[in-house]
Each structure stands twice: as structure tokens, then as C-alpha cells.
Design an enzyme around this catalytic site. Structure first.
Site, PDB file in Angstrom:
ATOM      1  N   GLU A 370       0.758  -0.990   0.043  1.00  0.00           N
ATOM      2  CA  GLU A 370       0.030  -0.110   0.070  1.00  0.00           C
ATOM      3  C   GLU A 370       0.935   1.195   0.113  1.00  0.00           C
ATOM      4  O   GLU A 370       0.643   2.415  -0.505  1.00  0.00           O
ATOM      5  CB  GLU A 370      -0.907   0.061   1.400  1.00  0.00           C
ATOM      6  CG  GLU A 370      -1.927   0.877   1.186  1.00  0.00           C
ATOM      7  CD  GLU A 370      -2.893   0.817   0.119  1.00  0.00           C
ATOM      8  OE1 GLU A 370      -4.020   1.676   0.092  1.00  0.00           O
ATOM      9  OE2 GLU A 370      -2.921  -0.235  -0.623  1.00  0.00           O
ATOM     10  N   THR A 508     -12.870   5.755 -13.498  1.00  0.00           N
ATOM     11  CA  THR A 508     -11.530   5.393 -12.425  1.00  0.00           C
ATOM     12  C   THR A 508     -11.919   3.957 -11.690  1.00  0.00           C
ATOM     13  O   THR A 508     -11.346   3.202 -11.102  1.00  0.00           O
ATOM     14  CB  THR A 508     -11.664   6.397 -11.191  1.00  0.00           C
ATOM     15  OG1 THR A 508     -10.243   6.067 -10.512  1.00  0.00           O
ATOM     16  CG2 THR A 508     -12.597   6.417 -10.294  1.00  0.00           C
TER      17      THR A 508
END
Length: 520
Positions: A370, A508
Site C-alpha cells: 500500500e 476510475t
């Protein structure tokens, strides 16, 4: 040169004689091989979706490890990790509608649209949701499905379809647009679908991000044009342009804003979390609606990134918006979308340079952390006896290879990987642009990882800690709506979306959008 970058560059020199060309029809992969990859990816999708329908529906998700339905956290309203996306509205179903079209499953597409007709009349639900997540996942899913169901040119139109998906999208849009009724001029980050934003606790309405403010314009713009109600596009466009007018003299925008005061709460910018889709939607809105103003915004904002953010090896770094000083020397998983966006913008060189960094992360960890620190200066092992650590040294009691692993693990700042789609997305776009078989090989490696390591009894489980491989008891809707969709498209050169008739812009959330006069 830091330790990790030395290893990275050494690896790239030996691994990347990439040609950007191939004399074979499918970039070095035979049609039977690609068909096998498509079938395996399709099998994975149906495993995940059927698991959700059998054990999760009508809840938002299914726990992939226990097969229990998963819903929002009713006991802790501040558990935004769950509650921002889970609105008690069958999230996974709405987010995956158009995936059936991509897979060529017209019956599945029609069956699930009928299920929505039978289940949902509106979104009159007492749930606090994040406006951005609900817009891109649910509203976007409805709009894309409506386009396919109504546009006969695409080959998936439904006989006697009466536009009810658009009516549902309109109902949801009217509830979401209320978040813009904020005296500060900044939309609230969250709203209650039944009662509006003022019913959301104030503690959840303070911090807003640049992406959340500006990334409604594509879905809201399409909703306005399909319904002939201009309010959605007018509001989202004004909000976007107001935000852009707040840029610094360097042409950069900070990442976070106080929604109550309309004051930026940091002075940092980059291309990843909290600002990513600002750049994405500036370019995609300009393309979908042929808008010169937004094309100019994209050109100016990208030029600022090239001038101030990009470093010598192609990483777009986090910098101070006023003086371009290096601020936070890490990249995050969400930033892996940016190479794909650069393909759309026509900048293949910078797309590939940035992509190779994420590829190295995938090749090292089998996932994209992440957040990953590329500086080297924060590591526990970076300095010994007040002397710089030399990249060829080994740590006490370790071999050179063990030292490399220790340093790479210490560079992981946020350790989870929820099966995000961004790296797969950029792999797909780079293959479409170059036809280089390297990207197919990357896709095949990702597919194998899904089959071997990510698959769970009821779907796919991400990784809580990529350094040790612990499983994550959640399958977010984007695993099916984005990650596996882009993987399938990578292996399907003849997909309708790859023809002139199928031209579209991906939102997106990977929902295909198109618009022309025939749709008005």
C-alpha cells in the site's frame, strides 16, 4: 544512490531489453494460449461473483474466508474502511454489471439487470456513505449498464428496455449531489442517502481530499447529459474549476482540504492516494466530452508534475506544492494507475519508466504494498557506526541476499494489499499501446497468483501483510469490477472494447463510458 534503487536498476538493466514491437499477431502469445488465459480469468470472475450471490447478496460483500455476508459496521460509525463503500445496497452487484458485457455474457448481463429491477426501486436508505466511493462504484455501474442496455450499436441492448437503470442512477445522483450544499464551497465527503449530509456526524465531515472533490465530474457529467438535467454537471464542473483555481504558482494542488473552512490542511502533492483521479478525470472528461478547458488543465497539471515531481529514474514523488522540495519519499499502490493514464495521454516513455518501479515491487513481494519507501534513509539498517551503508555490504549475520530481503521488507511502510487493480490496469494499457509480450507475461504471473494464493473458499482474499502472507478477510467490489476485468481484457485482443465500434473511456472504477449525439 540508495540501496533499493541500486538493486532496482541492476535488475532492470538485465531484464528489460523491451522492444515495443512484435511480428506475431498477439505479441508472441498464440491464440490457444490467450484463449486459455481468458478462460481461466473468466473462471476466476465467476468464482468470485457466484460466491457473492450465493452467500453475500443482498448484502454488499461476502467474506471470502468464512463465506459470511459482509455489511457496514453498524456499531462503529467511524469505521470508514467499511462504511464509506458499503451502503447496504448490494454494492458488489451494482459494481460488476458491465463486467458481464466485457466477458461476452449477455444472458448474465440481462439476468442481473432483471435482479436489480426486482430488488431496487430507489436508494432511500438510511446509510452514511462516502460520496466519491458511491459515485464511482454504484452510480458509475448504473450508467455504464444503462449505456449497454439502451445503445443497440454495442450489441448488448435489451429488448423493451425502459431506461429504469438511468432512473435509478438519477435517484442516486439527486441524493449524492446534496453533498455540495456546504457553505464553505467544498462538497461534504459523506452524505446520508435518506436524510442528506447534515445527518452525518460532524467528525466524519471534516477532512476532504482533492480527488474526492474533483472526481465526480465524469459520472455527474454523463448523468446530466443522459437525463437532460444540467445540475449534476454544473455543480461538479464548478467545483472542479474552483479547486483548480487554488493551485500554487507551480501549478500544483495539495492533497487534503478542511471541508468546513475550505482551507488546505497540507502542502503536499503527488499522483497517488487523495489526488490520483484529479489528473485522471481532467484528461478523461476532456476526451469524453471534447472539452478544451479540461484538456488545458491536464496539459498544465502534467507539465507541472514533469517539471517538479518526476525524479531522475521516472518516479513521480511527493513534493511541497509551493517550492517543490521533496516531502515524503514513498509511493503508494494507488499511484500504479498513473502509467496507464500516461498511455492514454500518449507519453509512453514516462509511462514505462514509472511502470517498471511498480513491476519491481510486484516481482519482489508478489503484490504491491500500500505504501513503499524508496528513499532508504528511514530504514533501521541504513546507517551503521554513523557511516553510510554500502549497497554491496551485508548486515551482521546475513548474506548479501538476506540483507537485500531485510532492507526491502523494512521499506514497506503500509503492508497490506487488497487486490487493487491499478497495477493490472497499467499493464493492460501498456500492452494495448505496445503489443509487447512482456506485459502479457506480467498478466499471466498475476493470474497465477490469483489462482494459487489469492483464491479463497468464497472469492478472493487480499493480503494483510505482504511480508508474511497473512490473509485479509475481505473482497472489495473492485476485485471483480476492475482487477479481473482488466486482466481479462489484457488477454482478449478481439474484445468489442478494442474495436472502433467499442471505443470508450474507462471510469476510475473501470466502467466503460461513451457519449454522442445519438444518446441524447
Amino acid at each position: 544512490m540508495t540501496v533499493v534503487l541500486v538493486y532496482l536498476l541492476q535488475f532492470l538493466v538485465t531484464f528489460f531489453p523491451v522492444t515495443y514491437a512484435s511480428s506475431e499477431k498477439y505479441g508472441g502469445f498464440s491464440e490457444p494460449h490467450l484463449k486459455d488465459l481468458r478462460n481461466r480469468t473468466k473462471s476466476l470472475f465467476y468464482h468470485g461473483f457466484n460466491s457473492y450471490m450465493a452467500h453475500g447478496f443482498p448484502y454488499d460483500e461476502v467474506d471470502p474466508l468464512t463465506c459470511e455476508p459482509a455489511s457496514r459496521d453498524y456499531e462503529d460509525i467511524h469505521n470508514t474502511w467499511k462504511n464509506d463503500a458499503m451502503g447496504n445496497f448490494s454494492l458488489t452487484l451494482f459494481d460488476t454489471l458491465d463486467a458481464f458485457v466485457v466477458l461476452g455474457d449477455k444472458q448474465g448481463f440481462e439476468r442481473n439487470i432483471q435482479l436489480i429491477r426486482d430488488t431496487y426501486q430507489d436508494f432511500d436508505i438510511d446509510a452514511n456513505v462516502q460520496v466519491f466511493e458511491t459515485t464511482i462504484r454504484v452510480l458509475g455501474g448504473l450508467l455504464s449498464a444503462h449505456l449497454y442496455a439502451s445503445d443497440e450499436r454495442r450489441g448488448y441492448s435489451i429488448e423493451n428496455y425502459d431506461g429504469f437503470l438511468l432512473r435509478l442512477a438519477y435517484d442516486l445522483g439527486k441524493r449524492l449531489v446534496l453533498a455540495s450544499e456546504n457553505k464553505s464551497g467544498v462538497p461534504y465527503p459523506r452524505t446520508n442517502l435518506r436524510y442528506g449530509p447534515l445527518k452525518v456526524p460532524k467528525s466524519l465531515q471534516k477532512e476532504q481530499c482533492t480527488a474526492g472533490i474533483t472526481s465526480l465530474i465524469l459520472e455527474f457529467g454523463l448523468l446530466s447529459r443522459l437525463t437532460n438535467d444540467p445540475i449534476f454537471e454544473l455543480i461538479s464542473r464548478k467545483t472542479f474549476l474552483n479547486m483548480w483555481s487554488s493551485k500554487t504558482v507551480l501549478g500544483l494542488l495539495p492533497m487534503t482540504v478542511d471541508a468546513r473552512s475550505n482551507i488546505f490542511t497540507d502542502q503536499i502533492t503527488g499522483v497517488g492516494a487523495s489526488i490520483d483521479s484529479f489528473y485522471e478525470y481532467a484528461l478523461k472528461y476532456s476526451i469524453l466530452f471534447d472539452d478544451e478547458i479540461f484538456n488545458d488543465i491536464w496539459q498544465e497539471s502534467y507539465k507541472a508534475l514533469l517539471m517538479h515531481s518526476q525524479n531522475s529514474i521516472g518516479i513521480f514523488t511527493n513534493i511541497h506544492v509551493s517550492n517543490a522540495a521533496a516531502a515524503r519519499e514513498w509511493i503508494d499502490a494507488l499511484g500504479a494507475f498513473f502509467p496507464g493514464l500516461l498511455v492514454l495521454a500518449g507519453d509512453l516513455k514516462n509511462a514505462f519508466d514509472f511502470y517498471t518501479v511498480y513491476f519491481k515491487l510486484w516481482n519482489t513481494y508478489g503484490a504491491i504494498p500500500e505504501r513503499w519507501d524508496f528513499s532508504g534513509f528511514r530504514w533501521n539498517y541504513a546507517y551503521r557506526d554513523s557511516k553510510p551503508y554500502h549497497p554491496l555490504d551485508s548486515l551482521p549475520g546475513m548474506s548479501v541476499e538476506e540483507t537485500k530481503v531485510a532492507l526491502m521488507n523494512d521499506a514497506v511502510l503500509l503492508e497490506w494489499y487488497p487486490l487493487r487493480p491499478e497495477f493490472v490496469e497499467s499493464t493492460y494499457f501498456l500492452y494495448r499501446a505496445t503489443k509487447d509480450p512482456f506485459f502479457l507475461r506480467v498478466g499471466e504471473a498475476i493470474l497465477q497468483r490469483f489462482e494459487k494464493d489469492f483464491r479463497a473458499p468464497c472469492g478472493f482474499a487480499g493480503i494483510d501483510d505482504i511480508r508474511v502472507g497473512t490473509r485479509q478477510a475481505r473482497m472489495e467490489s473492485f476485485v471483480l469490477s476492475e482487477t479481473l476485468k482488466y486482466l481479462y481484457l489484457l488477454f482478449d485482443p478481439d474484445n468489442d472494447l478494442h474495436t472502433k465500434n467499442g471505443a470508450a473511456i474507462f471510469s476510475t472504477e473501470a466502467h466503460p463510458f461513451w457519449f454522442d449525439d445519438k444518446l441524447k
